[in-house]
Motif scaffolding. Structure first.
Motif, PDB file in Angstrom:
ATOM      1  N   LEU A 135      -7.736   9.360  11.622  1.00 31.71           N
ATOM      2  CA  LEU A 135      -6.567   9.195  10.754  1.00 31.71           C
ATOM      3  C   LEU A 135      -5.334   8.800  11.560  1.00 31.71           C
ATOM      4  N   TRP A 136      -5.158   9.430  12.701  1.00 28.60           N
ATOM      5  CA  TRP A 136      -3.970   9.155  13.516  1.00 28.60           C
ATOM      6  C   TRP A 136      -3.992   7.723  14.053  1.00 28.60           C
ATOM      7  N   VAL A 137      -5.162   7.293  14.521  1.00 27.47           N
ATOM      8  CA  VAL A 137      -5.291   5.939  15.054  1.00 27.47           C
ATOM      9  C   VAL A 137      -5.024   4.897  13.975  1.00 27.47           C
ATOM     10  N   ARG A 138      -5.418   5.198  12.748  1.00 29.50           N
ATOM     11  CA  ARG A 138      -5.227   4.254  11.641  1.00 29.50           C
ATOM     12  C   ARG A 138      -3.864   4.418  10.971  1.00 29.50           C
ATOM     13  N   GLN A 139      -2.966   5.150  11.638  1.00 27.73           N
ATOM     14  CA  GLN A 139      -1.575   5.300  11.196  1.00 27.73           C
ATOM     15  C   GLN A 139      -1.410   6.144   9.927  1.00 27.73           C
ATOM     16  N   HIS A 140      -2.404   6.953   9.613  1.00 28.90           N
ATOM     17  CA  HIS A 140      -2.269   7.860   8.472  1.00 28.90           C
ATOM     18  C   HIS A 140      -1.772   9.209   9.003  1.00 28.90           C
ATOM     19  N   ALA A 195     -12.620  22.475   4.616  1.00 28.45           N
ATOM     20  CA  ALA A 195     -13.000  21.202   5.229  1.00 28.45           C
ATOM     21  C   ALA A 195     -13.552  20.225   4.207  1.00 28.45           C
ATOM     22  N   TYR A 196     -14.498  20.666   3.379  1.00 26.97           N
ATOM     23  CA  TYR A 196     -15.151  19.730   2.462  1.00 26.97           C
ATOM     24  C   TYR A 196     -14.238  19.339   1.302  1.00 26.97           C
ATOM     25  N   THR A 197     -13.384  20.257   0.867  1.00 25.13           N
ATOM     26  CA  THR A 197     -12.418  19.885  -0.173  1.00 25.13           C
ATOM     27  C   THR A 197     -11.401  18.891   0.363  1.00 25.13           C
ATOM     28  N   MET A 198     -10.931  19.116   1.579  1.00 20.95           N
ATOM     29  CA  MET A 198      -9.976  18.179   2.170  1.00 20.95           C
ATOM     30  C   MET A 198     -10.611  16.822   2.429  1.00 20.95           C
ATOM     31  N   LEU A 199     -11.882  16.791   2.822  1.00 23.49           N
ATOM     32  CA  LEU A 199     -12.558  15.508   2.994  1.00 23.49           C
ATOM     33  C   LEU A 199     -12.642  14.756   1.667  1.00 23.49           C
ATOM     34  N   ALA A 200     -12.931  15.490   0.594  1.00 24.40           N
ATOM     35  CA  ALA A 200     -12.964  14.843  -0.723  1.00 24.40           C
ATOM     36  C   ALA A 200     -11.572  14.332  -1.108  1.00 24.40           C
ATOM     37  N   TYR A 201     -10.542  15.099  -0.789  1.00 25.41           N
ATOM     38  CA  TYR A 201      -9.179  14.656  -1.072  1.00 25.41           C
ATOM     39  C   TYR A 201      -8.836  13.403  -0.273  1.00 25.41           C
ATOM     40  N   LEU A 202      -9.201  13.384   0.997  1.00 29.41           N
ATOM     41  CA  LEU A 202      -8.950  12.200   1.816  1.00 29.41           C
ATOM     42  C   LEU A 202      -9.678  10.990   1.248  1.00 29.41           C
ATOM     43  N   LEU A 206      -8.086   7.259   0.507  1.00 30.14           N
ATOM     44  CA  LEU A 206      -8.415   6.165   1.418  1.00 30.14           C
ATOM     45  C   LEU A 206      -9.565   5.277   0.958  1.00 30.14           C
ATOM     46  N   LEU A 207     -10.419   5.763   0.074  1.00 28.58           N
ATOM     47  CA  LEU A 207     -11.591   4.999  -0.323  1.00 28.58           C
ATOM     48  C   LEU A 207     -11.426   4.422  -1.722  1.00 28.58           C
ATOM     49  N   PRO A 208     -12.183   3.382  -2.048  1.00 26.24           N
ATOM     50  CA  PRO A 208     -12.147   2.832  -3.414  1.00 26.24           C
ATOM     51  C   PRO A 208     -12.510   3.889  -4.445  1.00 26.24           C
ATOM     52  N   ARG A 209     -12.057   3.697  -5.654  1.00 21.71           N
ATOM     53  CA  ARG A 209     -12.211   4.680  -6.717  1.00 21.71           C
ATOM     54  C   ARG A 209     -13.673   5.070  -6.965  1.00 21.71           C
ATOM     55  N   ALA A 210     -14.588   4.129  -6.769  1.00 20.59           N
ATOM     56  CA  ALA A 210     -16.006   4.407  -7.037  1.00 20.59           C
ATOM     57  C   ALA A 210     -16.552   5.535  -6.169  1.00 20.59           C
ATOM     58  N   TRP A 211     -15.911   5.801  -5.026  1.00 25.29           N
ATOM     59  CA  TRP A 211     -16.367   6.844  -4.122  1.00 25.29           C
ATOM     60  C   TRP A 211     -15.799   8.224  -4.460  1.00 25.29           C
ATOM     61  N   HIS A 212     -14.806   8.268  -5.305  1.00 27.91           N
ATOM     62  CA  HIS A 212     -14.096   9.537  -5.516  1.00 27.91           C
ATOM     63  C   HIS A 212     -14.968  10.606  -6.164  1.00 27.91           C
ATOM     64  N   ALA A 269       3.089   3.586   0.370  1.00 25.38           N
ATOM     65  CA  ALA A 269       2.527   2.413  -0.313  1.00 25.38           C
ATOM     66  C   ALA A 269       1.340   2.854  -1.144  1.00 25.38           C
ATOM     67  N   PRO A 270       1.120   2.226  -2.309  1.00 26.25           N
ATOM     68  CA  PRO A 270      -0.022   2.599  -3.144  1.00 26.25           C
ATOM     69  C   PRO A 270      -1.320   2.463  -2.371  1.00 26.25           C
ATOM     70  N   SER A 271      -2.145   3.466  -2.502  1.00 29.89           N
ATOM     71  CA  SER A 271      -3.430   3.432  -1.825  1.00 29.89           C
ATOM     72  C   SER A 271      -4.481   2.862  -2.746  1.00 29.89           C
TER      73      SER A 271
END
Length: 275
Positions: A135-140, A195-202, A206-212, A269-271
Motif C-alpha cells: 500500500l505504501w509503495v503504491r501511494q495509498h 485482518a480479514y475484515t480489513m482486507l475485505a475493506y481494502l 482498490l479492486l473493481p466492484r465485482a470483487w467486493h 479521488a474516486p476509487s
C-alpha cells in the motif's frame, strides 16, 4: 432447550456447525458490505448533521468510535462475569467444552488444528508487513496507516483485556493443540477478524466492484472458521471467541469510520469502488 443440552448439541456435530457457521458468516459479510455501500452512497457518516467544515466530520467519527468502544467493553465485561459466576454464558461454555472433551476424535482435532493457523500471529504479522509495504509503495498512505492501526490497536487491546480479566483456559489435554496464557478474549479470533475484515475493506477501496462481494463473504467464512477452531480445539471457551469478535468488530468499525471520514475530508479521488 436447556443450555447443557444446547452445548451438547453443538459439541456433537462440530463439522456440521462449522459449515453452517461459514455460510451464516459469509452472509453476514455480504450484509456488512451492503451497509458500507449505503454509508458511502449517502455521503460521509453524520455529514448532514454537521457544519460543512470537514474536520467536524472527523471529530464526530472519533466521538462515535469512542462510544462504540465503551459499549463493546461493557458487553465483554458481562460475558466475562457470566463465565466467572456460572451464568448463562458460563453454563453454555462449560457444556460445549465438556462435550468436545468427551466426543472430539483425533482426526477432527487435527483438521481444526490445521485451520486454526489462519489466525496465528506469524501468519497475520507476515500479511500485515506485506500489505502495508504494498500500500505504501503504491501511494495509498491513508490505507496503509489504517491497516496498521487496525491490527496494532486490536493486538494491544487484546493483551490489555486478557491481563484485566485473567480467565483461565478450558482444560485441553489431547496434545494436538496447546496454548498458555489467559483466555478472554480470544486473540486468534480478534486478530483474524481484524485482518480479514480489513482486507475485505481494502478490496472495496482498490479492486473493481465485482470483487467486493466475494471478498466480503470470504472474509466472513475465514473469520468464523478461525474462531470455531479455537472452541473445537478446547483452547478457548465459546464466549472467549465471541468477545474476540466483538472487540475486533468494534475496533475495525471505528477504524473504517475514521478512514472513510478522513478520505472525504482530504477529497480523495474516486476509487474503483465508486465507479
Amino acid at each position: 432447550m436447556e443450555l447443557p443440552e444446547l452445548g451438547a448439541l453443538l459439541a456433537s456435530h462440530p463439522r456440521e456447525w462449522w459449515l453452517a457457521g461459514m455460510v451464516a458468516a459469509a452472509l453476514w459479510g455480504a450484509l456488512a458490505l451492503s451497509g458500507l455501500r449505503t454509508v458511502r452512497r449517502h455521503s460521509p457518516p453524520l455529514r448532514r448533521f454537521l457544519p460543512a467544515r470537514a474536520h467536524g466530520v472527523v471529530v464526530a467519527a472519533v466521538g462515535a468510535s469512542a462510544g462504540a468502544l465503551v459499549l463493546a467493553g461493557a458487553t465483554m465485561a458481562e460475558l466475562a462475569e457470566s463465565g466467572r459466576t456460572g451464568g448463562h454464558w458460563g453454563a453454555l461454555d462449560d457444556a460445549i467444552a465438556a462435550g468436545l472433551r468427551a466426543q472430539a476424535d483425533t482426526a477432527m482435532l487435527n483438521w481444526f488444528a490445521t485451520l486454526t493457523h489462519m489466525g496465528d500471529s506469524w501468519v497475520l504479522t507476515g500479511a500485515a508487513v506485506v500489505v502495508a509495504v504494498a500500500l505504501w509503495v503504491r501511494q495509498h498512505r491513508l490505507l496503509a496507516t489504517g491497516w496498521l492501526v487496525a491490527l496494532a490497536g486490536n493486538g494491544a487491546l487484546t493483551k490489555i483485556l486478557k491481563a484485566l480479566f485473567e480467565r483461565v483456559r478450558p482444560e485441553h489435554v489431547h496434545g494436538i493443540a496447546q496454548e498458555d496464557g489467559f483466555s478472554f478474549p480470544s486473540g486468534h479470533s480478534s486478530a483474524s477478524m481484524t485482518a480479514y475484515t480489513m482486507l475485505a475493506y481494502l478490496a472495496t477501496r482498490l479492486l473493481p466492484r465485482a470483487w467486493h462481494l466475494p471478498a466480503a463473504m470470504a472474509a466472513g467464512a475465514l473469520i468464523f472458521t478461525t474462531g470455531w477452531s479455537r472452541v473445537v480445539l478446547q483452547v478457548h471457551y465459546a464466549s472467549d471467541v465471541l468477545a474476540g469478535w466483538l472487540l475486533a468488530g468494534t475496533w475495525v468499525l471505528c477504524t473504517v469510520l475514521i478512514m472513510e471520514s478522513v478520505s472525504r475530508w482530504r477529497g480523495a479521488a474516486p476509487s474503483l469502488a465508486s465507479r
